[in-house]
Design an enzyme around this catalytic site. Sequence first.
Site, PDB file in Angstrom:
ATOM      1  N   TYR A  30      -2.260  -0.367  10.893  1.00 48.58           N
ATOM      2  CA  TYR A  30      -2.333  -1.056   9.585  1.00 48.58           C
ATOM      3  C   TYR A  30      -1.091  -0.750   8.754  1.00 48.58           C
ATOM      4  O   TYR A  30      -0.411  -1.661   8.272  1.00 48.58           O
ATOM      5  CB  TYR A  30      -3.596  -0.632   8.822  1.00 48.58           C
ATOM      6  CG  TYR A  30      -3.549  -0.969   7.342  1.00 48.58           C
ATOM      7  CD1 TYR A  30      -3.616  -2.285   6.906  1.00 48.58           C
ATOM      8  CD2 TYR A  30      -3.411   0.036   6.372  1.00 48.58           C
ATOM      9  CE1 TYR A  30      -3.559  -2.604   5.544  1.00 48.58           C
ATOM     10  CE2 TYR A  30      -3.352  -0.268   5.017  1.00 48.58           C
ATOM     11  CZ  TYR A  30      -3.424  -1.594   4.604  1.00 48.58           C
ATOM     12  OH  TYR A  30      -3.360  -1.898   3.263  1.00 48.58           O
ATOM     13  N   LYS A  32       1.982  -3.180   7.364  1.00 47.44           N
ATOM     14  CA  LYS A  32       2.309  -3.363   5.948  1.00 47.44           C
ATOM     15  C   LYS A  32       3.765  -2.940   5.680  1.00 47.44           C
ATOM     16  O   LYS A  32       4.470  -3.589   4.907  1.00 47.44           O
ATOM     17  CB  LYS A  32       1.354  -2.566   5.055  1.00 47.44           C
ATOM     18  CG  LYS A  32      -0.078  -3.075   5.016  1.00 47.44           C
ATOM     19  CD  LYS A  32      -0.247  -4.472   4.441  1.00 47.44           C
ATOM     20  CE  LYS A  32      -0.001  -4.557   2.956  1.00 47.44           C
ATOM     21  NZ  LYS A  32      -0.385  -5.900   2.401  1.00 47.44           N
ATOM     22  N   THR A  41       0.825  -1.212   0.000  1.00 46.39           N
ATOM     23  CA  THR A  41       0.000   0.000   0.000  1.00 46.39           C
ATOM     24  C   THR A  41       0.862   1.265   0.000  1.00 46.39           C
ATOM     25  O   THR A  41       1.983   1.268   0.509  1.00 46.39           O
ATOM     26  CB  THR A  41      -0.898  -0.004   1.251  1.00 46.39           C
ATOM     27  OG1 THR A  41      -1.554   1.251   1.356  1.00 46.39           O
ATOM     28  CG2 THR A  41      -0.104  -0.222   2.528  1.00 46.39           C
ATOM     29  N   ASP A  42       0.281   2.357  -0.487  1.00 42.27           N
ATOM     30  CA  ASP A  42       0.967   3.655  -0.417  1.00 42.27           C
ATOM     31  C   ASP A  42       1.011   4.194   1.021  1.00 42.27           C
ATOM     32  O   ASP A  42       1.762   5.126   1.315  1.00 42.27           O
ATOM     33  CB  ASP A  42       0.301   4.684  -1.341  1.00 42.27           C
ATOM     34  CG  ASP A  42      -1.159   4.960  -1.023  1.00 42.27           C
ATOM     35  OD1 ASP A  42      -1.717   4.318  -0.120  1.00 42.27           O
ATOM     36  OD2 ASP A  42      -1.745   5.855  -1.689  1.00 42.27           O
ATOM     37  N   GLU A  43       0.211   3.593   1.920  1.00 43.47           N
ATOM     38  CA  GLU A  43       0.148   4.127   3.292  1.00 43.47           C
ATOM     39  C   GLU A  43       1.465   3.935   4.050  1.00 43.47           C
ATOM     40  O   GLU A  43       1.679   4.574   5.080  1.00 43.47           O
ATOM     41  CB  GLU A  43      -1.012   3.494   4.059  1.00 43.47           C
ATOM     42  CG  GLU A  43      -2.344   3.812   3.414  1.00 43.47           C
ATOM     43  CD  GLU A  43      -3.556   3.646   4.323  1.00 43.47           C
ATOM     44  OE1 GLU A  43      -3.384   3.453   5.532  1.00 43.47           O
ATOM     45  OE2 GLU A  43      -4.678   3.723   3.792  1.00 43.47           O
TER      46      GLU A  43
HETATM   47  P1  NAD Z   1      -9.685  -7.332   1.801  1.00 43.00           P
HETATM   48  O1  NAD Z   1      -9.781  -7.074   3.269  1.00 43.00           O
HETATM   49  O2  NAD Z   1     -10.867  -7.086   0.946  1.00 43.00           O
HETATM   50  O3  NAD Z   1      -9.254  -8.848   1.555  1.00 43.00           O
HETATM   51  C1  NAD Z   1      -8.266  -9.495   2.320  1.00 43.00           C
HETATM   52  C2  NAD Z   1      -8.420 -10.991   2.121  1.00 43.00           C
HETATM   53  O4  NAD Z   1      -7.381 -11.644   2.889  1.00 43.00           O
HETATM   54  C3  NAD Z   1      -9.752 -11.546   2.617  1.00 43.00           C
HETATM   55  O5  NAD Z   1     -10.309 -12.403   1.655  1.00 43.00           O
HETATM   56  C4  NAD Z   1      -9.385 -12.290   3.885  1.00 43.00           C
HETATM   57  O6  NAD Z   1     -10.241 -13.399   4.161  1.00 43.00           O
HETATM   58  C5  NAD Z   1      -7.952 -12.739   3.587  1.00 43.00           C
HETATM   59  N1  NAD Z   1      -7.183 -12.983   4.820  1.00 43.00           N
HETATM   60  C6  NAD Z   1      -7.085 -12.161   5.897  1.00 43.00           C
HETATM   61  N2  NAD Z   1      -6.336 -12.744   6.850  1.00 43.00           N
HETATM   62  C7  NAD Z   1      -5.926 -13.943   6.350  1.00 43.00           C
HETATM   63  C8  NAD Z   1      -5.120 -14.997   6.854  1.00 43.00           C
HETATM   64  N3  NAD Z   1      -4.593 -14.941   8.090  1.00 43.00           N
HETATM   65  N4  NAD Z   1      -4.905 -16.084   6.069  1.00 43.00           N
HETATM   66  C9  NAD Z   1      -5.452 -16.164   4.835  1.00 43.00           C
HETATM   67  N5  NAD Z   1      -6.230 -15.205   4.302  1.00 43.00           N
HETATM   68  C10 NAD Z   1      -6.467 -14.104   5.049  1.00 43.00           C
HETATM   69  O7  NAD Z   1      -8.422  -6.513   1.318  1.00 43.00           O
HETATM   70  P2  NAD Z   1      -8.161  -5.783  -0.082  1.00 43.00           P
HETATM   71  O8  NAD Z   1      -8.663  -4.400   0.018  1.00 43.00           O
HETATM   72  O9  NAD Z   1      -8.580  -6.658  -1.169  1.00 43.00           O
HETATM   73  O10 NAD Z   1      -6.564  -5.703  -0.044  1.00 43.00           O
HETATM   74  C11 NAD Z   1      -5.779  -6.780  -0.568  1.00 43.00           C
HETATM   75  C12 NAD Z   1      -4.308  -6.420  -0.415  1.00 43.00           C
HETATM   76  O11 NAD Z   1      -4.049  -5.222  -1.135  1.00 43.00           O
HETATM   77  C13 NAD Z   1      -3.876  -6.160   1.019  1.00 43.00           C
HETATM   78  O12 NAD Z   1      -2.593  -6.685   1.173  1.00 43.00           O
HETATM   79  C14 NAD Z   1      -3.868  -4.642   1.135  1.00 43.00           C
HETATM   80  O13 NAD Z   1      -2.918  -4.223   2.086  1.00 43.00           O
HETATM   81  C15 NAD Z   1      -3.452  -4.245  -0.274  1.00 43.00           C
HETATM   82  N6  NAD Z   1      -3.920  -2.926  -0.736  1.00 43.00           N
HETATM   83  C16 NAD Z   1      -5.244  -2.581  -0.658  1.00 43.00           C
HETATM   84  C17 NAD Z   1      -5.673  -1.355  -1.174  1.00 43.00           C
HETATM   85  C18 NAD Z   1      -7.122  -0.945  -1.156  1.00 43.00           C
HETATM   86  O14 NAD Z   1      -7.447   0.176  -1.539  1.00 43.00           O
HETATM   87  N7  NAD Z   1      -8.059  -1.795  -0.746  1.00 43.00           N
HETATM   88  C19 NAD Z   1      -4.739  -0.488  -1.730  1.00 43.00           C
HETATM   89  C20 NAD Z   1      -3.391  -0.868  -1.774  1.00 43.00           C
HETATM   90  C21 NAD Z   1      -2.996  -2.092  -1.289  1.00 43.00           C
HETATM   91  O1  DAU Z   2      -4.211   3.969   0.318  1.00 39.69           O
HETATM   92  C1  DAU Z   2      -4.415   2.598   0.222  1.00 39.69           C
HETATM   93  C2  DAU Z   2      -5.291   2.112   1.349  1.00 39.69           C
HETATM   94  O2  DAU Z   2      -6.618   2.549   1.064  1.00 39.69           O
HETATM   95  C3  DAU Z   2      -5.271   0.600   1.533  1.00 39.69           C
HETATM   96  O3  DAU Z   2      -3.972   0.202   1.875  1.00 39.69           O
HETATM   97  C4  DAU Z   2      -6.269   0.161   2.618  1.00 39.69           C
HETATM   98  O4  DAU Z   2      -6.281  -1.242   2.713  1.00 39.69           O
HETATM   99  C5  DAU Z   2      -7.636   0.668   2.212  1.00 39.69           C
HETATM  100  O5  DAU Z   2      -8.581   0.335   3.210  1.00 39.69           O
HETATM  101  C6  DAU Z   2      -7.613   2.180   1.990  1.00 39.69           C
HETATM  102  O6  DAU Z   2      -7.399   2.863   3.240  1.00 39.69           O
HETATM  103  P1  DAU Z   2      -8.198   4.202   3.627  1.00 39.69           P
HETATM  104  O7  DAU Z   2      -8.175   4.342   5.095  1.00 39.69           O
HETATM  105  O8  DAU Z   2      -7.729   5.358   2.813  1.00 39.69           O
HETATM  106  O9  DAU Z   2      -9.687   3.787   3.094  1.00 39.69           O
HETATM  107  P2  DAU Z   2     -11.122   4.048   3.712  1.00 39.69           P
HETATM  108  O10 DAU Z   2     -12.117   3.701   2.666  1.00 39.69           O
HETATM  109  O11 DAU Z   2     -11.275   3.416   5.055  1.00 39.69           O
HETATM  110  O12 DAU Z   2     -11.140   5.628   3.916  1.00 39.69           O
HETATM  111  C7  DAU Z   2     -10.987   6.518   2.811  1.00 39.69           C
HETATM  112  C8  DAU Z   2     -11.021   7.932   3.355  1.00 39.69           C
HETATM  113  O13 DAU Z   2     -12.367   8.203   3.818  1.00 39.69           O
HETATM  114  C9  DAU Z   2     -10.138   8.168   4.562  1.00 39.69           C
HETATM  115  O14 DAU Z   2      -9.626   9.485   4.502  1.00 39.69           O
HETATM  116  C10 DAU Z   2     -11.070   8.005   5.754  1.00 39.69           C
HETATM  117  C11 DAU Z   2     -12.388   8.506   5.222  1.00 39.69           C
HETATM  118  N1  DAU Z   2     -13.607   7.866   5.760  1.00 39.69           N
HETATM  119  C12 DAU Z   2     -13.652   6.506   5.808  1.00 39.69           C
HETATM  120  C13 DAU Z   2     -14.777   5.876   6.266  1.00 39.69           C
HETATM  121  C14 DAU Z   2     -14.831   4.353   6.350  1.00 39.69           C
HETATM  122  C15 DAU Z   2     -14.684   8.636   6.120  1.00 39.69           C
HETATM  123  O15 DAU Z   2     -14.646   9.889   6.054  1.00 39.69           O
HETATM  124  N2  DAU Z   2     -15.804   8.014   6.578  1.00 39.69           N
HETATM  125  C16 DAU Z   2     -15.897   6.650   6.683  1.00 39.69           C
HETATM  126  O16 DAU Z   2     -16.955   6.120   7.136  1.00 39.69           O
END
Ligand code: NAD
Ligand code: DAU
Length: 351
Positions: free
Chosen positions: A157, A161, A132-134
């Site tokens: 989180y 990561k 992630t970019d975080e």
């Molecule tokens: P998600 O929470 O939707 O999915 C995560 C999956 O991992 C789920 O299916 C869960 O059951 C599985 N999992 C969790 N713990 C586990 C374990 N102990 N063993 C096996 N499986 C397990 O997450 P996502 O949003 O699809 O993110 C996927 C990956 O991409 C993560 O590594 C996250 O850090 C990264 N990522 C997400 C975003 C985003 O915007 N969502 C952005 C950048 C990077």
């Molecule tokens: O940047 C990549 C990341 O993006 C991933 O690594 C994470 O897995 C993914 O969950 C996401 O993280 P964020 O915290 O940015 O996503 P989220 O959707 O939770 O929140 C997006 C923005 O909106 C953040 O600034 C928090 C805000 N927010 C979020 C929720 C859930 C709200 O204002 N209200 C809300 O109810």
Amino acid sequence: MKKKILITGGAGFIGSHVVRRFVSNYPDYEILNLDVLTYAGNLANLTDVEDLPNYRFVKADITDALAMNDLFEQENFDAVIHLAAESHVDRSIADPTAFVMTNVIGTVNLLNAARAHWKGDYDKKRFYHVSTDEVYGALGETGMFTETTAYDPHSPYSASKASSDHFVRAYHDTYGLDVVISNCSNNYGSHHFPEKLIPLAINNIKNNLPVPVYGKGENVRDWLWVEDHARAIDVIFHEAATGETYNIGGHNEWKNIDLIHLLCDIMDRKLNRTPGDSAKLISFVTDRAGHDLRYAIDSSKLQNKLNWVPSLQFEEGLEKTVEWYLENEEWLSNVTSGNYKAYYETQYQGR
Ligand code: NAD
Ligand code: DAU
């Protein structure tokens, strides 16, 4: 060329798009989706590919080192694409431990299994870590994250990561494991669990519930269509040199409050509401602790070296996303009611 690839976390949001892409586009590849099915794992995300002959699912926990070793011994993988993680920042603030277990220990277990099984013969083997970019922390009003930006994670989180990224690089530098890492910005699209901002807001607007906006909604995120992320992973997996890192992002920054207003406008149109009706649901709530102000990804390395560019404008992608949620009411109601958890036992097991 035939390959056997382990994809972890394939029942989640991004993982299901990556599995779908690899299973559909590479019939010669054998794809094993490993997922423990936490609250975020939903096999109904993959109904369209679950019967394809090159796809299998295994329910397993990456925190179980012995199970990971046994699996590598049995399956003789050529590569791993590792997405399994605890992914929600708010949950990490409430309880960081699961994030350390899965994101750090789970990743190290997979690295150990790969190293033990591949035994230094890393030619044509690859460990792809999806991150992630975080990990880079927060930006002020200007600037962008590049691949050389120093790590500065703030939430539990992002700290977990960042730690996993360091371990992946350490296994490359110390043992010569072939690794690649990508750090991506916020994804949006279909099958996104409705705890995250966009699907939560769609669901709440649809049901006339308050849409919680943290603080003043001034925080900025850089949004990318999830299928563009899956395509970037495909390109990086196949073309990146060993040890490389790539940033992935949409060059698409939005203040949360502006994004929510755009979403409200789309929802008004799709639900035939009077313009302005959905925006009345916006509710400013207590800010997230340690809320990072702004993320913005410079993905020019990926664009210049590997010719990847985002395919969709945000307005178009957000409209498609809204349409998907409105057309897939059953998926959404199963997720919000918890019924989706029964899919594995009732319809999937024994496949
Ligand atoms: P998600 O929470 O939707 O999915 C995560 C999956 O991992 C789920 O299916 C869960 O059951 C599985 N999992 C969790 N713990 C586990 C374990 N102990 N063993 C096996 N499986 C397990 O997450 P996502 O949003 O699809 O993110 C996927 C990956 O991409 C993560 O590594 C996250 O850090 C990264 N990522 C997400 C975003 C985003 O915007 N969502 C952005 C950048 C990077
Ligand atoms: O940047 C990549 C990341 O993006 C991933 O690594 C994470 O897995 C993914 O969950 C996401 O993280 P964020 O915290 O940015 O996503 P989220 O959707 O939770 O929140 C997006 C923005 O909106 C953040 O600034 C928090 C805000 N927010 C979020 C929720 C859930 C709200 O204002 N209200 C809300 O109810």
